[in-house]
Design an enzyme around this catalytic site. Structure first.
Site, short mmCIF file in Angstrom:
data_model
loop_
_atom_site.label_atom_id
_atom_site.label_comp_id
_atom_site.label_asym_id
_atom_site.label_seq_id
_atom_site.Cartn_x
_atom_site.Cartn_y
_atom_site.Cartn_z
N ASP A 27 0.79 -1.24 0.00
CA ASP A 27 0.00 0.00 0.00
C ASP A 27 0.83 1.29 0.00
O ASP A 27 0.51 2.25 0.74
CB ASP A 27 -0.95 0.01 1.21
CG ASP A 27 -1.92 -1.15 1.21
OD1 ASP A 27 -1.90 -1.96 0.27
OD2 ASP A 27 -2.72 -1.26 2.17
N GLU A 75 -4.63 -0.85 -1.25
CA GLU A 75 -5.91 -0.95 -0.55
C GLU A 75 -6.92 -0.05 -1.27
O GLU A 75 -6.62 1.11 -1.55
CB GLU A 75 -5.77 -0.51 0.91
CG GLU A 75 -7.10 -0.58 1.67
CD GLU A 75 -6.99 -0.21 3.15
OE1 GLU A 75 -5.86 -0.02 3.63
OE2 GLU A 75 -8.05 -0.11 3.79
N LYS A 132 -6.60 -4.96 -3.00
CA LYS A 132 -7.20 -5.63 -1.84
C LYS A 132 -8.23 -4.71 -1.18
O LYS A 132 -7.98 -3.52 -1.03
CB LYS A 132 -6.11 -6.04 -0.84
CG LYS A 132 -5.32 -4.89 -0.23
CD LYS A 132 -4.18 -5.44 0.61
CE LYS A 132 -3.37 -4.39 1.34
NZ LYS A 132 -4.08 -3.63 2.37
N LYS A 135 -7.43 -4.94 5.04
CA LYS A 135 -6.10 -4.58 5.56
C LYS A 135 -5.10 -5.67 5.20
O LYS A 135 -3.96 -5.39 4.86
CB LYS A 135 -6.17 -4.37 7.08
CG LYS A 135 -7.17 -3.32 7.53
CD LYS A 135 -6.94 -1.97 6.86
CE LYS A 135 -7.94 -0.92 7.35
NZ LYS A 135 -7.91 0.30 6.50
N VAL A 160 3.32 0.22 4.17
CA VAL A 160 2.64 0.98 5.23
C VAL A 160 1.22 0.46 5.42
O VAL A 160 0.63 -0.07 4.51
CB VAL A 160 2.60 2.48 4.87
CG1 VAL A 160 4.01 3.03 4.77
CG2 VAL A 160 1.82 2.77 3.60
N THR A 161 0.69 0.65 6.64
CA THR A 161 1.37 1.11 7.83
C THR A 161 1.74 -0.11 8.67
O THR A 161 1.07 -1.13 8.63
CB THR A 161 0.50 2.08 8.68
OG1 THR A 161 -0.66 1.39 9.15
CG2 THR A 161 0.09 3.29 7.88
N CYS A 165 -1.83 -2.55 7.96
CA CYS A 165 -1.81 -3.50 6.83
C CYS A 165 -0.57 -4.38 6.81
O CYS A 165 -0.64 -5.54 6.36
CB CYS A 165 -1.98 -2.75 5.52
SG CYS A 165 -3.62 -1.98 5.41
N GLN A 205 8.75 -13.42 21.67
CA GLN A 205 8.45 -14.83 21.95
C GLN A 205 9.08 -15.76 20.91
O GLN A 205 8.44 -16.67 20.37
CB GLN A 205 6.93 -15.06 21.97
CG GLN A 205 6.21 -14.20 23.01
CD GLN A 205 4.72 -14.42 22.98
OE1 GLN A 205 4.25 -15.49 23.33
NE2 GLN A 205 3.98 -13.42 22.54
N1 TIU Z 1 -2.36 0.27 4.36
C1 TIU Z 1 -2.84 0.52 5.58
O1 TIU Z 1 -2.19 0.33 6.60
N2 TIU Z 1 -4.12 1.07 5.65
C2 TIU Z 1 -4.55 1.83 6.67
O2 TIU Z 1 -5.73 2.10 6.77
N3 TIU Z 1 -3.62 2.24 7.55
C3 TIU Z 1 -3.78 3.16 8.55
O3 TIU Z 1 -2.86 3.32 9.33
N4 TIU Z 1 -4.89 3.86 8.60
#
Ligand code: TIU
Length: 230
Positions: A27, A75, A132, A135, A160-161, A165, A205
């Site tokens: 993303d 996304e 997609k 997430k 990210v993030t 995701c 862990q």
């Molecule tokens: N790609 C992804 O992480 N989508 C999000 O919505 N991330 C946020 O941090 N909002």
């Protein structure tokens, strides 16, 4: 027997296996990264995500040189929002919801300028782009089939993030039997605390759902992989 190069990683070394390793890029879209875009409009500092771009560009170069498959994700949703459940659609700030008009087109809608990947990390010919709706990159996509078809078992996960995701995709992949190395300087969060703890959680862990290393470990290993004759 495929050649293997070990990457120094936490909590233990990670095996990069020739012909069985893919780089997953989650993303890296304008809506999340560009100043004035959706992410920034929610009060986030997009600089925290943009700092991932230079190391990720270097990682792309190393992966491509090593013949490692590169898979990009985005996304987003259909223009009629038929693939966006109400539980996701009706969340967040009114007027800044999925499908609303934003600086770079309708927010997180396929085909809009903001939905696409930033220019610096654009896919090249032959690379796969997975759209997609969720997430995780495995939910309601062809990713599992794509990786199975290619014989992939090892994933380098970036994008990210970190805590959203990237985490969801890493957990999904781990449950499906992939070994996952999250590249710490190639994943970003709007929240410094989530970045730090998000990385800690993966490798805790004994590596509960993955490994963590940065590009100073991964890129030399990819270079060694590329020097091994097929
Ligand atoms: N790609 C992804 O992480 N989508 C999000 O919505 N991330 C946020 O941090 N909002």
């Amino acid at each position: 027997m495929n050649h293997t190069v070990d990457v120094p990683a936490e909590p233990s070394s990670f095996p990069l296996v020739a012909g069985r390793t893919a780089l997953i890029v989650i993303d890296m879209q304008r809506d999340f990264l560009l100043p004035g875009g959706f992410g920034e409009s929610l009060g986030n500092d997009v600089g925290r995500l943009l700092k991932v771009v230079p190391p990720l560009a270097s990682l792309f170069a190393a992966a491509r040189a090593a013949g490692v498959m590169v898979v990009h994700t985005r996304e987003g949703h259909q223009p009629d929002l038929s693939d966006c459940p109400p539980a996701k659609l009706n969340r967040g700030t009114p007027s800044k919801r999925i499908g609303d008009p934003g600086r770079y087109g309708r927010i997180l809608i396929r085909g809009e300028y903001g939905h696409d990947i930033i220019d610096e990390l654009a896919p090249i010919d032959g690379e796969i782009v997975i759209d997609k709706p969720g997430k995780g990159a495995f939910y309601a996509t062809s990713l599992s089939d794509v990786l199975t078809e290619a014989g992939i078992t090892q994933l380098l996960i970036t994008g990210v993030t970190t805590e959203v995701c990237v985490h969801t995709t890493t957990r999904e992949a781990n449950d499906r039997g992939y070994q996952c190395l999250v590249v710490s300087d190639c994943v970003g969060s709007y929240f410094p605390e989530f970045q730090r703890v998000g990385l800690e959680m993966i490798k805790a862990q004994g590596g509960i759902f993955g490994w963590v290393a940065d590009t100073s470990s991964v890129i030399p290993a990819l270079a060694r992989l590329s020097s091994i004759p097929a």
